[in-house]
Scaffold this active site. Structure first.
Site, PDB file in Angstrom:
ATOM      1  N   ASP A 333      -4.822  -6.687   0.461  1.00 23.42           N
ATOM      2  CA  ASP A 333      -4.676  -5.388   0.596  1.00 23.42           C
ATOM      3  C   ASP A 333      -5.615  -4.650  -0.672  1.00 23.42           C
ATOM      4  O   ASP A 333      -5.559  -3.411  -0.548  1.00 23.42           O
ATOM      5  CB  ASP A 333      -3.470  -4.714   0.761  1.00 23.42           C
ATOM      6  N   LYS A 360      -8.558  -5.735   9.245  1.00 24.88           N
ATOM      7  CA  LYS A 360      -7.496  -5.039   9.014  1.00 24.88           C
ATOM      8  C   LYS A 360      -7.601  -3.685   9.392  1.00 24.88           C
ATOM      9  O   LYS A 360      -8.106  -3.432  10.630  1.00 24.88           O
ATOM     10  CB  LYS A 360      -7.678  -4.658   7.408  1.00 24.88           C
ATOM     11  N   ARG A 406      -5.816   2.647   2.842  1.00 21.83           N
ATOM     12  CA  ARG A 406      -6.516   2.121   1.742  1.00 21.83           C
ATOM     13  C   ARG A 406      -7.879   2.574   1.462  1.00 21.83           C
ATOM     14  O   ARG A 406      -8.182   2.618   0.064  1.00 21.83           O
ATOM     15  CB  ARG A 406      -6.017   0.465   1.418  1.00 21.83           C
TER      16      ARG A 406
HETATM   17  C1  S3P Z   1       1.676  -8.054   5.307  1.00 24.25           C
HETATM   18  C2  S3P Z   1       0.716  -9.155   5.345  1.00 24.25           C
HETATM   19  C3  S3P Z   1      -0.666  -8.954   5.169  1.00 24.25           C
HETATM   20  C4  S3P Z   1      -1.152  -7.553   4.453  1.00 24.25           C
HETATM   21  C5  S3P Z   1      -0.339  -6.504   5.280  1.00 24.25           C
HETATM   22  C6  S3P Z   1       1.272  -6.683   5.223  1.00 24.25           C
HETATM   23  C7  S3P Z   1       2.987  -8.324   5.706  1.00 24.25           C
HETATM   24  O1  S3P Z   1      -1.456  -9.205   6.268  1.00 24.25           O
HETATM   25  O2  S3P Z   1      -2.606  -7.271   4.623  1.00 24.25           O
HETATM   26  O3  S3P Z   1      -0.830  -5.386   4.615  1.00 24.25           O
HETATM   27  O4  S3P Z   1       3.839  -7.377   5.397  1.00 24.25           O
HETATM   28  O5  S3P Z   1       3.193  -9.339   5.870  1.00 24.25           O
HETATM   29  P1  S3P Z   1      -1.777 -10.527   6.690  1.00 24.25           P
HETATM   30  O6  S3P Z   1      -0.517 -11.599   6.927  1.00 24.25           O
HETATM   31  O7  S3P Z   1      -2.537 -10.415   8.173  1.00 24.25           O
HETATM   32  O8  S3P Z   1      -2.648 -11.144   5.721  1.00 24.25           O
END
Ligand code: S3P
Length: 448
Positions: A333, A360, A406
């Site tokens: 992120d 995203k 972000r």
């Molecule tokens: C998150 C996992 C990440 C991240 C998201 C929050 C989470 O996504 O990018 O902001 O809380 O499990 P991904 O699991 O798709 O990579």
């Protein structure tokens, strides 16, 4: 009277940043809001546990509000959201009630994907879930497919991969799932389905993703084992969770904006207190260390099962570097704000293995490249990353957030170090994860 350096217009929709010719610096001691990932999990596990869960330091952003609203609709009692103390009265294992209306996950991928695991395993109940424009275009197949392998009944557009989704809760079968992507959302969704399923459910991932679900499930009493060697997690289904007290640390993904701001803006020194430094999340500190940023971890401690520290950052010259491989899931992120750091570093920064950024809240590779380039940066989009030639003076202009929190905050930090005025359209998006971002920015900025 001189115009303020930072101001919001159009009811908070547009953020204008106009540093004086002499520049600005950032000085002070700040706190960032509660960790978004931990906040979602505390609300969800509290909602499905037996008894009372008390959450301190919950993020009051729009994403956790979506989670709270979905679980209230399914019978959990959740007090008004408040960062001091949120009380959740859980419904108990496999006891979510059938919602009388559509569950709305807003902009939040974590809400939708994690919840899908629970709904798919809630035998005998029907659910419909949806989200905003962005979420309705994000891939859900990555959780729908493994859940279908467990026996789930889920329907939606594009071969059941896009919300709105309809779910008929089933008695699922445990599986061993080898995930093709390192995603904590995928891992957590299957583990939550596994919690409601007889037998042992295992998820193996290609690289380690954030482990907040594993830590919190264990703390709530789930039977769960982690094998770091082979990157797998196993949950044994059927154990009732018991309500707990969760203390949510500050979000390192929000602290990242201040780490980069402090590093790139001349004359800056910031102390960011009470930040979660779980090793599955500290890739940003390692990447900035590779760029030779002056960052120190102070007062390291453990709070309610999560490592926490105060982070001190001072301005200094940054150098370009290569960020790739297993580091990527540990800073997934933070790539937009790392691109800003790279734009102000000497030399070239290469970011690889980050194709995930295309799905995203926005296509973050395309958006950060185009918006930084509009300010004069030299960023080239690669299929799975970015190449940024740093050290070019940026000039303020009109840029867009693409409704991505972000991106908004990354562009605001770039604007602090640019000459002339930047207008960021769609700046209200920051409230998804950081409602007080502009207030903190205003408090720490000083004219040089
Ligand atoms: C998150 C996992 C990440 C991240 C998201 C929050 C989470 O996504 O990018 O902001 O809380 O499990 P991904 O699991 O798709 O990579």
């Amino acid at each position: 009277m001189s115009t303020p350096i930072i101001h919001l217009t159009s009811k908070g929709k547009n953020l204008i940043i106009h540093p004086p010719l002499s520049g600005v610096s950032l000085i002070g001691t700040i706190r960032v809001p509660g960790d978004k990932s931990i906040s979602h999990r505390a609300l969800m596990l509290g909602a499905i546990a037996r008894g009372q869960t008390t959450i301190e330091g919950l993020l009051l952003g729009e994403d956790p509000r979506s989670t709270a609203s979905c679980f209230r609709t399914m019978g959990a009692e959740i007090s008004q959201l408040n960062s001091k103390k949120v009380i959740v009265q859980g419904v108990g294992l496999n006891n979510l009630s059938e919602p009388p209306d559509i569950l709305k996950a807003g902009n939040s991928g974590t809400t939708l994907r994690l919840m899908l695991g629970l709904l798919a395993a809630s035998r005998g109940r029907f659910f419909t879930v949806t989200g905003d424009n962005s979420l309705r275009s994000r891939p859900m197949g990555r959780v729908v497919k493994p859940l279908q392998q467990m026996g789930a009944s889920i329907w939606g557009r594009k071969n059941h991969s896009l919300a709105p989704l309809a779910i008929k809760g089933e008695q699922l079968q445990s599986i061993h799932y080898h995930s093709p992507i390192a995603s904590a959302q995928v891992k957590s969704s299957i583990l939550l389905a596994g919690l409601l399923t007889e037998g042992k459910t295992t998820v193996t991932e290609p690289a380690i993703s954030r482990d907040h679900s594993e830590r919190m499930l264990k703390a709530f009493g789930a039977e769960l084992t982690v094998d770091r060697e082979v990157k797998s997690v196993t949950i044994t289904g059927g154990t009732e969770l018991t309500g707990q007290t969760v203390i949510v640390p500050g979000d390192i993904s929000s602290a990242a904006f201040w780490l980069v701001a402090g590093a790139i803006v001349p004359g800056s020194e910031l102390l960011i207190e009470n930040v979660g430094v779980n090793p599955t999340r500290t890739g940003i500190i390692e990447a900035l260390a590779m760029m030779e940023a002056d960052i120190q971890l102070e007062n390291q401690r453990e709070v309610a099962g999560e490592p926490v520290a105060d982070l001190r950052v001072r301005h200094g010259e940054l150098k370009g570097c290569t960020i790739e491989g297993n580091l990527i899931p540990r800073l997934i992120d933070e790539i937009p704000i790392l691109a800003v750091a790279a734009a102000f570093a000497q030399g070239t920064t290469l970011i690889k293995d980050a194709a995930e950024l295309r799905v995203k809240e926005s296509d973050r590779l395309a958006v950060i490249a185009s918006q930084l380039n509009a300010m004069g940066a030299k960023t080239t989009e690669l299929p799975d990353g970015l190449e940024i030639v740093g050290g070019v003076l940026l000039t303020g202009t009109e840029v867009k957030s693409y409704d991505d929190h972000r991106i908004t905050m990354s562009l605001a930090i770039a604007a602090l170090n640019a000459k002339e005025k930047t207008t960021i359209y769609g700046a209200q998006a920051a409230a998804i994860s950081y409602p007080d971002f502009v207030d903190t920015l205003t408090l720490t900025v000083q004219s040089s």
